[in-house]
Design a protein around this motif. Structure first.
Motif, mmCIF file in Angstrom:
data_model
loop_
_atom_site.group_PDB
_atom_site.id
_atom_site.type_symbol
_atom_site.label_atom_id
_atom_site.label_comp_id
_atom_site.label_asym_id
_atom_site.label_seq_id
_atom_site.Cartn_x
_atom_site.Cartn_y
_atom_site.Cartn_z
ATOM 1 N N THR A 149 0.829 -1.206 0.000
ATOM 2 C CA THR A 149 0.000 0.000 0.000
ATOM 3 C C THR A 149 0.862 1.254 0.000
ATOM 4 O OG1 THR A 149 -1.855 -1.084 1.122
ATOM 5 C CG2 THR A 149 -1.688 1.301 1.347
ATOM 6 N N VAL A 150 1.907 1.251 0.833
ATOM 7 C CA VAL A 150 2.811 2.399 0.882
ATOM 8 C C VAL A 150 3.499 2.604 -0.468
ATOM 9 C CG1 VAL A 150 4.980 3.237 1.878
ATOM 10 C CG2 VAL A 150 3.211 2.299 3.360
ATOM 11 N N SER A 151 4.015 1.514 -1.050
ATOM 12 C CA SER A 151 4.740 1.616 -2.321
ATOM 13 C C SER A 151 3.836 2.119 -3.437
ATOM 14 C CB SER A 151 5.333 0.252 -2.692
ATOM 15 O OG SER A 151 6.275 -0.176 -1.731
ATOM 16 N N GLU A 152 2.632 1.554 -3.520
ATOM 17 C CA GLU A 152 1.724 1.962 -4.588
ATOM 18 C C GLU A 152 1.175 3.365 -4.350
ATOM 19 O OE1 GLU A 152 1.211 0.377 -7.406
ATOM 20 O OE2 GLU A 152 2.655 -1.128 -6.735
ATOM 21 N N GLY A 153 0.952 3.704 -3.091
ATOM 22 C CA GLY A 153 0.492 5.058 -2.796
ATOM 23 C C GLY A 153 1.518 6.100 -3.188
ATOM 24 N N LEU A 154 2.799 5.783 -2.977
ATOM 25 C CA LEU A 154 3.865 6.712 -3.363
ATOM 26 C C LEU A 154 3.884 6.945 -4.866
ATOM 27 C CD1 LEU A 154 6.804 5.522 -1.082
ATOM 28 C CD2 LEU A 154 5.589 7.696 -0.956
ATOM 29 N N LYS A 155 3.550 5.905 -5.645
ATOM 30 C CA LYS A 155 3.556 6.058 -7.099
ATOM 31 C C LYS A 155 2.494 7.037 -7.578
ATOM 32 C CE LYS A 155 5.366 1.402 -7.903
ATOM 33 N NZ LYS A 155 5.079 0.050 -8.439
ATOM 34 N N LEU A 156 1.487 7.276 -6.743
ATOM 35 C CA LEU A 156 0.461 8.246 -7.103
ATOM 36 C C LEU A 156 0.889 9.676 -6.788
ATOM 37 C CD1 LEU A 156 -2.709 6.407 -5.721
ATOM 38 C CD2 LEU A 156 -1.816 6.388 -8.059
ATOM 39 N N VAL A 157 1.855 9.815 -5.875
ATOM 40 C CA VAL A 157 2.224 11.146 -5.383
ATOM 41 C C VAL A 157 3.615 11.572 -5.822
ATOM 42 C CG1 VAL A 157 2.585 12.526 -3.302
ATOM 43 C CG2 VAL A 157 0.737 10.833 -3.365
ATOM 44 N N ALA A 158 4.601 10.679 -5.662
ATOM 45 C CA ALA A 158 5.997 11.066 -5.860
ATOM 46 C C ALA A 158 6.358 11.413 -7.310
ATOM 47 C CB ALA A 158 6.920 9.964 -5.335
ATOM 48 N N PRO A 159 5.960 10.623 -8.321
ATOM 49 C CA PRO A 159 6.327 11.006 -9.688
ATOM 50 C C PRO A 159 5.804 12.380 -10.112
ATOM 51 C CG PRO A 159 5.731 8.699 -9.621
ATOM 52 C CD PRO A 159 5.357 9.274 -8.293
#
Length: 409
Positions: A149-159
């Motif tokens: 969840t953390v990894s996929e959530g970051l892909k929505l925000v960090a890029p």
């Protein structure tokens, strides 16, 4: 299921070591997710070449093929200090990229990304083994679900954040942000106090032992094979993305919408996968995850936004179920002294086929109508749902649980 999630998540998060591990994943993952997008855009801006921009991802992924060799390092030294060093190394290396200011220095980007990828392979192996000692076996499924969840959530925000930062100030701030994130993650790992048995000094480390363990284990082998088959099909499905967008009548930028919806599905799946793993067992959860993704991939042949968006969410939800089931089983059923090599080998066998699928899909999408390709892919993918059930162990639901899983506190 909602009550189960609310009951089990605090059990994981109440544990100090689990919280610190997740925090380390969060901060280092933010920098990594920001950099992988910016690197390609940066190379494209410097050289004007789409091919060179694509090589950035290849440089990051290529070391995955050497997982069984690189993962052996995680079985030869203490994993806590190793994780600290593995985060400080890219932190020291990344500032080299601030010297890249012309096409003639783009090779530095590829070199740094290749080392970055190799370090990441060892990090994944060491982290899998370390977490198996820091988190009780009964909570590994929940922890891995939260990690997803953390990894996929970051892909929505960090890029997007990295892209905004790059657009405003150039690549240097993104590079330095990533380096700082690794320093912070190293500090978080330094705060962990997980007892580790000393490595067997003088004992020969057999690199292929991890692969032999996976192949001979009647419960791990079908899960890893199912994961590899799933990621192979996922690669073909990913290669068809822009053909699907064309059929929908949208511009290529619509890929961002589909990726966001898929990411949202993965975030939800990460929260639910741990409790589902407890209730269903690894083999059933993997089989259901494959079935969901197969149906969704096949339905993408229908040129309709009303179908494409839910299918993207379903694919995002189904894929993590397979990965969490496979990797959690590896952590639970592998001896500690062998876990680094076995985890790295499992990552290679599961994730490397994705690159093969992308290459095959790129060729097929040019030669076959996308609707036909996706319909056939859905059927083939659905057939692989039988793989997790091909276990010599008892197929009963409780056989996939540890004793503490069957009797949760």
């Amino acid at each position: 299921m909602k009550h189960t999630v609310s009951r089990t998540l605090p059990r994981v998060l109440r544990r100090r070591d689990a919280r610190l591990c997740l925090a380390a994943v969060l901060v280092s993952g933010f920098g990594t997710s920001a950099l992988w997008l910016v690197a390609g855009v940066w190379v494209k801006d410097l050289t004007g070449s789409d091919g060179l921009a694509a090589l950035c991802l290849l440089a990051l992924w290529a070391p995955t093929a050497a997982g069984p060799v690189l993962g052996a390092l995680a079985d030869t030294v203490r994993r806590g200090p190793l994780l600290i060093g593995l985060h400080l190394l890219p932190a020291a290396l990344l500032p080299v990229l601030t010297a890249v200011d012309s096409p003639g220095r783009v090779w530095l980007v590829f070199a740094v990304l290749f080392v970055y990828g190799a370090v990441g392979v060892v990090q994944d192996a060491a982290e899998s083994a370390f977490v198996a000692g820091a988190v009780p076996a009964s909570l590994l499924g929940e922890f891995n679900g939260l990690r997803m969840t953390v990894s996929e959530g970051l892909k929505l925000v960090a890029p997007p954040a990295g892209a905004v930062l790059y657009g405003a100030y150039g690549a240097d701030p993104v590079v330095l942000l990533d380096a700082a994130s690794f320093v912070l993650a190293a500090g978080l790992y330094a705060c962990l106090r997980v007892p580790e048995p000393p490595p067997a000094l003088g004992e020969r480390v057999r690199i292929g032992e991890g692969a032999r363990h996976l192949w001979r284990h009647p419960r791990l082998r079908p899960l890893v094979l199912a994961g590899g088959a799933t990621m192979l099909c996922a690669g073909v499905n990913g290669a068809a993305l822009y053909a699907v967008i064309d059929a929908l009548g949208h511009a290529p930028a619509y890929a961002g919408v589909l990726y966001a919806v898929q990411g949202a599905g993965s975030v939800v799946a990460g929260l639910l996968a741990g409790p589902a793993l407890r209730r269903l067992g690894a083999h059933r959860l993997a089989g259901y995850g494959i079935a969901v993704t197969a149906v969704a991939a096949g339905l993408r042949a229908v040129p309709s936004d009303a179908v494409a968006l839910p299918c993207s969410a379903a694919i995002g939800a189904g894929l993590p179920c397979v990965l969490i089931a496979a990797f959690t089983a590896v952590q639970r059923e592998t001896p500690d002294a062998l876990l680094g090599r076995t985890a790295a080998t499992a990552h290679t066998l599961v994730l490397a086929p994705n690159a093969v699928g992308l290459a095959v899909g790129a060729a097929l999408v040019e030669a076959v109508d996308v609707a036909v390709l996706l319909a056939v892919l859905g059927v083939v993918w659905a057939a692989s749902a039988a793989l997790p059930r091909q276990s010599a162990a008892s197929p009963s639901r409780t056989a996939d649980r540890s004793s503490s899983d069957a009797n949760p506190a």
